[in-house]
Design an enzyme around this catalytic site. Sequence first.
Site, short mmCIF file in Angstrom:
data_model
loop_
_atom_site.label_atom_id
_atom_site.label_comp_id
_atom_site.label_asym_id
_atom_site.label_seq_id
_atom_site.Cartn_x
_atom_site.Cartn_y
_atom_site.Cartn_z
N ARG A 15 55.79 -24.56 -56.77
CA ARG A 15 56.44 -25.60 -57.58
C ARG A 15 57.93 -25.36 -57.81
NH1 ARG A 15 52.49 -25.72 -62.48
NH2 ARG A 15 51.76 -23.79 -61.52
N LYS A 22 59.36 -16.77 -56.10
CA LYS A 22 59.51 -17.22 -57.48
C LYS A 22 60.13 -16.15 -58.39
CE LYS A 22 55.82 -17.93 -60.19
NZ LYS A 22 54.78 -18.68 -60.94
N GLY A 101 55.31 -10.77 -62.99
CA GLY A 101 56.70 -10.84 -62.53
C GLY A 101 57.41 -12.13 -62.90
C1 UD1 Z 1 46.06 -16.48 -66.14
C2 UD1 Z 1 44.83 -16.04 -66.92
C3 UD1 Z 1 44.65 -16.88 -68.18
C4 UD1 Z 1 45.90 -16.81 -69.01
C5 UD1 Z 1 47.12 -17.22 -68.18
C6 UD1 Z 1 48.40 -17.00 -68.95
C7 UD1 Z 1 43.29 -15.22 -65.21
C8 UD1 Z 1 42.08 -15.52 -64.43
N1 UD1 Z 1 43.67 -16.15 -66.06
O1 UD1 Z 1 45.78 -17.81 -65.69
O2 UD1 Z 1 43.55 -16.42 -68.93
O3 UD1 Z 1 45.76 -17.67 -70.14
O4 UD1 Z 1 47.20 -16.42 -66.99
O5 UD1 Z 1 49.46 -17.52 -68.23
O6 UD1 Z 1 43.87 -14.15 -65.08
N2 UD1 Z 1 48.88 -13.70 -59.08
C9 UD1 Z 1 48.94 -12.81 -58.04
N3 UD1 Z 1 47.94 -12.80 -57.14
C10 UD1 Z 1 46.90 -13.66 -57.19
C11 UD1 Z 1 46.85 -14.57 -58.28
C12 UD1 Z 1 47.85 -14.57 -59.21
O7 UD1 Z 1 49.88 -12.03 -57.93
O8 UD1 Z 1 46.02 -13.59 -56.32
C13 UD1 Z 1 49.98 -13.73 -60.07
C14 UD1 Z 1 50.70 -15.06 -60.00
O9 UD1 Z 1 51.83 -14.95 -59.15
C15 UD1 Z 1 51.10 -15.31 -61.42
C16 UD1 Z 1 50.07 -14.54 -62.25
O10 UD1 Z 1 49.42 -13.67 -61.36
O11 UD1 Z 1 52.34 -14.77 -61.70
C17 UD1 Z 1 49.10 -15.45 -62.96
O12 UD1 Z 1 48.31 -16.13 -62.02
P1 UD1 Z 1 47.80 -17.61 -62.23
O13 UD1 Z 1 46.91 -17.95 -61.11
O14 UD1 Z 1 48.95 -18.49 -62.50
O15 UD1 Z 1 46.93 -17.45 -63.55
P2 UD1 Z 1 46.64 -18.58 -64.60
O16 UD1 Z 1 45.79 -19.60 -63.98
O17 UD1 Z 1 47.89 -19.02 -65.24
#
Ligand code: UD1
Length: 455
Positions: A15, A22, A101
């Site tokens: 996004r 990012k 990050g």
């Molecule tokens: C996550 C939490 C949620 C919390 C929220 C706060 C989980 C399952 N859920 O949801 O409970 O309220 O954060 O913002 O953890 N990332 C990786 N590798 C991956 C997936 C994610 O590095 O395979 C990193 C992403 O770049 C991001 C962060 O982890 O910076 C959060 O991932 P995202 O998928 O956005 O989690 P949320 O759905 O926001």
Amino acid sequence: MKLRIIILAAGKGTRMRSKLPKVLHKVANKPMIEHVIECARALNPSAIDLIYGHGAEQLKQRVTGDDLNWIEQQQQLGTGHAVQQAIPFIKDDEKVVVLYGDVPLLTAETLQALLDASADTDLGLLTMFLNNPVGYGRIIRDQDKQIQGIVEQKDANLDQLRIDEVNTGIMVASGAPFKSWLKDLSNDNAQQEYYLTDVVAMAAEQGVQIASAQPQQTSEVEGANNRQQLASLERAFQWRMAEQVMTAGATLVDPARFDCRGQLQVGEDVVIDVNVVFEGNVQLGDGVIIEPNCVIKDASIGDGSVIRANSHIEGASLGKNCKVGPFGRLRVGSTLADEAQIGNFVEMKKSRLGKGSKANHLTYLGDTEVGEFANIGAGTITCNYDGVNKSVTEIGDNAFIGSNSSLVAPVSIGAKATVGAGSVITRTVEAEELAVGRAKQRNISNWQRPQKKGS
Ligand code: UD1
Ligand code: CA
């Protein structure tokens, strides 16, 4: 207790619509991930793991440090999967903290509060209470207020959606049990992801008392998924900086229009008007006034000095009660002793003005040493560059340089010497001499101006 900090930074950040990963997008001119690393380092961890995926080359080029352990997550299968990549490195006796990050405003104080709250147990969560919890994982507590688990928005039922305590994502766990929980994660959920949050229910089932702490401000745990959110984090960060300088004794004419992209130290009764950008390391003494539209980078400005509007100052050191501008430009290596003055459209580079000396109009001073109480007339140019080499100009105490003079360096003007207006000075002027270096004026009587042909 040894501390290991894992920073998740594998997301692509679709996004953002950007070629830059990012986490390299900036808050206060510093990549978000560097803010996070700085916060991590403040806790003296024994290791920092960076979980990366997209933009590895750009990341490794920009983000450096011997203390960083780079771990690739080839496919982004969820936050739990991301942390699983670090399992081979996690030691049984470590406390492990998970950070993000793209969540750059977290403070070391908040993280320390979470560590303190979790000192006697194997799992602690940073949670917060929101009027509008939409999108976040909800914290499930039993009737004794003990945390039982986290339910993601997409997996929650109507009752759970009403819960206003949410997961910030930031957690701390003890190494040995954390590894065993991580190995047991499954992706049997609405998003078919490996949820880091599922370790919470596993811990609760094993009777672990799950600790929690809250950030002082919600902005500390907000992430940036798009440029709008990045802009709002920038403002939140700037507000924090503004509060610090106001607490230290500066008046900000409008704290909502304050921009510090580095370190700023202020004395008492400093006034900073709107639209001033501070970069690098800047120190302002007591009573310093900065008028609107200035850029000030890596500079120290002494007590009582005034920087008038539209000035640009970089790599400069100013004494007390100096005046610069409006439209002054001090480049790297400029030094003003006390009470020196630089006026409009004056540029200075690698030069020093002694106490009380003035260059008030339309002047260039490069590689120049000026003594005390000298007056550099309007339009004076030091010709410091012959096309190949830079040379030095010296101007003694109480010298007076007439307007529109060129001082061809290397050249020296003695103390109390005077240079006639419009001179081109190529030879030494001794102390107390008058030097006039220009064509003599001739007056021709009854001069007829040329006429237009045919008229
Ligand atoms: C996550 C939490 C949620 C919390 C929220 C706060 C989980 C399952 N859920 O949801 O409970 O309220 O954060 O913002 O953890 N990332 C990786 N590798 C991956 C997936 C994610 O590095 O395979 C990193 C992403 O770049 C991001 C962060 O982890 O910076 C959060 O991932 P995202 O998928 O956005 O989690 P949320 O759905 O926001
Ligand atoms: Ca998110």
